[in-house]
Design a protein around this motif. Structure first.
Motif, PDB file in Angstrom:
ATOM      1  N   LEU A   1       0.849  -1.324  -0.083  1.00  0.00           N
ATOM      2  CA  LEU A   1       0.072   0.380   0.016  1.00  0.00           C
ATOM      3  C   LEU A   1       1.121   1.092   0.239  1.00  0.00           C
ATOM      4  O   LEU A   1       0.259   2.560  -0.461  1.00  0.00           O
ATOM      5  CB  LEU A   1      -1.056   0.283   1.142  1.00  0.00           C
ATOM      6  N   VAL A   2       1.726   1.699   0.800  1.00  0.00           N
ATOM      7  CA  VAL A   2       2.784   2.600   0.367  1.00  0.00           C
ATOM      8  C   VAL A   2       3.612   2.286  -0.438  1.00  0.00           C
ATOM      9  O   VAL A   2       4.194   3.557  -1.465  1.00  0.00           O
ATOM     10  CB  VAL A   2       4.030   2.771   1.834  1.00  0.00           C
ATOM     11  N   PHE A   3       4.420   0.777  -0.762  1.00  0.00           N
ATOM     12  CA  PHE A   3       5.353   1.251  -1.945  1.00  0.00           C
ATOM     13  C   PHE A   3       4.920   1.135  -3.614  1.00  0.00           C
ATOM     14  O   PHE A   3       6.572   1.974  -4.396  1.00  0.00           O
ATOM     15  CB  PHE A   3       5.842  -0.778  -2.102  1.00  0.00           C
ATOM     16  N   VAL A   4       3.528   0.730  -3.344  1.00  0.00           N
ATOM     17  CA  VAL A   4       3.376   0.994  -4.902  1.00  0.00           C
ATOM     18  C   VAL A   4       3.305   2.713  -5.429  1.00  0.00           C
ATOM     19  O   VAL A   4       3.402   2.595  -6.139  1.00  0.00           O
ATOM     20  CB  VAL A   4       1.956   0.046  -4.937  1.00  0.00           C
ATOM     21  N   PRO A   5       2.268   2.686  -4.831  1.00  0.00           N
ATOM     22  CA  PRO A   5       1.732   4.124  -4.677  1.00  0.00           C
ATOM     23  C   PRO A   5       3.295   4.956  -4.789  1.00  0.00           C
ATOM     24  O   PRO A   5       3.449   5.926  -5.198  1.00  0.00           O
ATOM     25  CB  PRO A   5       0.965   5.083  -3.634  1.00  0.00           C
TER      26      PRO A   5
ATOM     27  N   SER B   1      -0.615  10.133  -5.242  1.00  0.00           N
ATOM     28  CA  SER B   1      -1.174   8.539  -4.746  1.00  0.00           C
ATOM     29  C   SER B   1      -0.887   8.240  -3.069  1.00  0.00           C
ATOM     30  O   SER B   1      -1.082   7.367  -2.220  1.00  0.00           O
ATOM     31  CB  SER B   1      -1.445   7.316  -5.280  1.00  0.00           C
ATOM     32  N   TYR B   2       0.921   8.236  -3.065  1.00  0.00           N
ATOM     33  CA  TYR B   2       1.934   7.809  -2.137  1.00  0.00           C
ATOM     34  C   TYR B   2       1.262   9.777  -1.177  1.00  0.00           C
ATOM     35  O   TYR B   2       1.331   9.020  -0.320  1.00  0.00           O
ATOM     36  CB  TYR B   2       3.012   9.107  -3.010  1.00  0.00           C
ATOM     37  N   GLY B   3       1.025  10.736  -1.610  1.00  0.00           N
ATOM     38  CA  GLY B   3       0.596  11.396  -0.444  1.00  0.00           C
ATOM     39  C   GLY B   3      -0.778  11.642  -0.158  1.00  0.00           C
ATOM     40  O   GLY B   3      -0.410  11.314   1.568  1.00  0.00           O
ATOM     41  N   TRP B   4      -1.533  11.104  -0.489  1.00  0.00           N
ATOM     42  CA  TRP B   4      -3.099  10.312   0.461  1.00  0.00           C
ATOM     43  C   TRP B   4      -2.377   9.629   1.553  1.00  0.00           C
ATOM     44  O   TRP B   4      -2.750   9.194   2.448  1.00  0.00           O
ATOM     45  CB  TRP B   4      -3.875   9.634  -1.326  1.00  0.00           C
ATOM     46  N   THR B   5      -2.027   8.096   0.624  1.00  0.00           N
ATOM     47  CA  THR B   5      -1.196   7.219   1.792  1.00  0.00           C
ATOM     48  C   THR B   5      -0.505   7.828   2.723  1.00  0.00           C
ATOM     49  O   THR B   5      -1.417   7.077   4.444  1.00  0.00           O
ATOM     50  CB  THR B   5      -0.594   6.118   0.684  1.00  0.00           C
ATOM     51  N   TYR B   6      -0.037   8.816   2.603  1.00  0.00           N
ATOM     52  CA  TYR B   6       0.763   9.084   4.305  1.00  0.00           C
ATOM     53  C   TYR B   6      -0.396   9.797   5.005  1.00  0.00           C
ATOM     54  O   TYR B   6       0.340   9.440   6.340  1.00  0.00           O
ATOM     55  CB  TYR B   6       2.079  10.199   3.741  1.00  0.00           C
TER      56      TYR B   6
ATOM     57  N   SER C   1       6.550   8.210  -7.526  1.00  0.00           N
ATOM     58  CA  SER C   1       7.887   8.811  -8.205  1.00  0.00           C
ATOM     59  C   SER C   1       8.914   9.829  -6.187  1.00  0.00           C
ATOM     60  O   SER C   1       9.813  10.353  -7.060  1.00  0.00           O
ATOM     61  CB  SER C   1       8.903   9.450  -8.319  1.00  0.00           C
ATOM     62  N   GLY C   2       8.292   9.234  -5.405  1.00  0.00           N
ATOM     63  CA  GLY C   2       7.557   9.561  -4.135  1.00  0.00           C
ATOM     64  C   GLY C   2       7.781  10.394  -3.453  1.00  0.00           C
ATOM     65  O   GLY C   2       8.079  10.810  -2.157  1.00  0.00           O
ATOM     66  N   LYS C   3       6.885  11.567  -4.377  1.00  0.00           N
ATOM     67  CA  LYS C   3       6.599  13.029  -4.026  1.00  0.00           C
ATOM     68  C   LYS C   3       5.350  13.000  -3.800  1.00  0.00           C
ATOM     69  O   LYS C   3       3.880  12.346  -3.902  1.00  0.00           O
ATOM     70  CB  LYS C   3       6.169  13.651  -5.749  1.00  0.00           C
ATOM     71  N   GLN C   4       4.806  13.815  -2.456  1.00  0.00           N
ATOM     72  CA  GLN C   4       4.193  13.388  -1.686  1.00  0.00           C
ATOM     73  C   GLN C   4       2.714  13.968  -2.353  1.00  0.00           C
ATOM     74  O   GLN C   4       1.285  14.321  -1.816  1.00  0.00           O
ATOM     75  CB  GLN C   4       3.736  14.273  -0.420  1.00  0.00           C
TER      76      GLN C   4
END
Length: 223
Positions: A84-88, A104-109, A93-96
């Protein structure tokens, strides 16, 4: 086999340890280049160590799921949380956020990781309270000093405690804010520095034991 498992690692540790120790006492350009090279190799080793750690973690939890060992359900949550964290993170590209828009990564975080972290810390609060209760059992002079310092810090950081201090002991001219600052900037810092000095001495002793081949636990049980 013993030569490969014992003598080669010992030789590497002795040579690298001696050279690294000597560079701190030899102010030369070669020493600086050597330290830069060692730092680069350390970064590479750290990266591979993290990779090996991930592989070991996946294999360990994967075996639990396949065998349905006790607590294997927690292993499922481990894989679920990881992906859930790795794929987003890979997709974003590691940007929130990009251009002010949450990825999607920022939403997950923000909506998964932070609430779970807050929940974890709120659960730990109960264990901290129970630890404080056990620590405040005054059975010796050292325990009384610990209790007294903790009481002053609690009173100094709580508005109600400050009011009580000023009403009861305010006539002495000793303000709780000044006493709290003194405890944090003098007593606490002194204790921290003492601990850091002890850790540094212990680290130096351990390194010297490894250089002189006294400490061999890193070779495993078969050495």
């Amino acid at each position: 086999m013993k030569f490969i498992k014992t003598y080669i690692p010992l030789t590497i540790v002795v040579v690298i340890g001696t050279l690294t120790l000597a560079t701190y006492f030899i102010p030369h350009r070669v020493s600086l280049l050597y330290l830069d090279g060692m730092n680069s190799w350390l970064s590479i080793i750290y990266s591979y160590a993290i990779l090996v750690g991930f592989i070991s973690l996946f294999l360990s939890h994967g075996k639990k799921i396949v065998r349905q060992s006790q607590g294997w359900g927690y292993s499922l949550f481990m894989f679920l949380g990881f992906f859930l964290v790795f794929v987003p993170a890979c997709l974003s590209s590691g940007k929130q956020s990009v251009g002010g828009i949450m990825t999607s990564y920022g939403w997950t975080y923000q909506y998964l990781f932070q609430p779970l972290s807050s929940t974890m810390f709120s659960v730990l609060a109960f264990y901290i309270i129970s630890t404080i209760y056990r620590s405040f059992r005054v059975k010796s002079a050292q325990a009384f000093v610990l209790f007294l310092c903790a009481l002053i810090l609690i009173l100094g950081n709580v508005p109600m405690g400050q009011l009580l201090w000023e009403d009861i002991i305010g006539w002495t001219g000793l303000h709780i804010a000044n006493l709290t600052d003194w405890l944090m900037s003098v007593v606490s810092v002194s204790a921290k520095r003492g601990i850091m000095i002890g850790l540094a001495v212990g680290g130096v002793v351990t390194c010297l034991k490894m250089i002189f081949t006294i400490e061999r636990s890193y070779l495993g049980r078969d050495s």
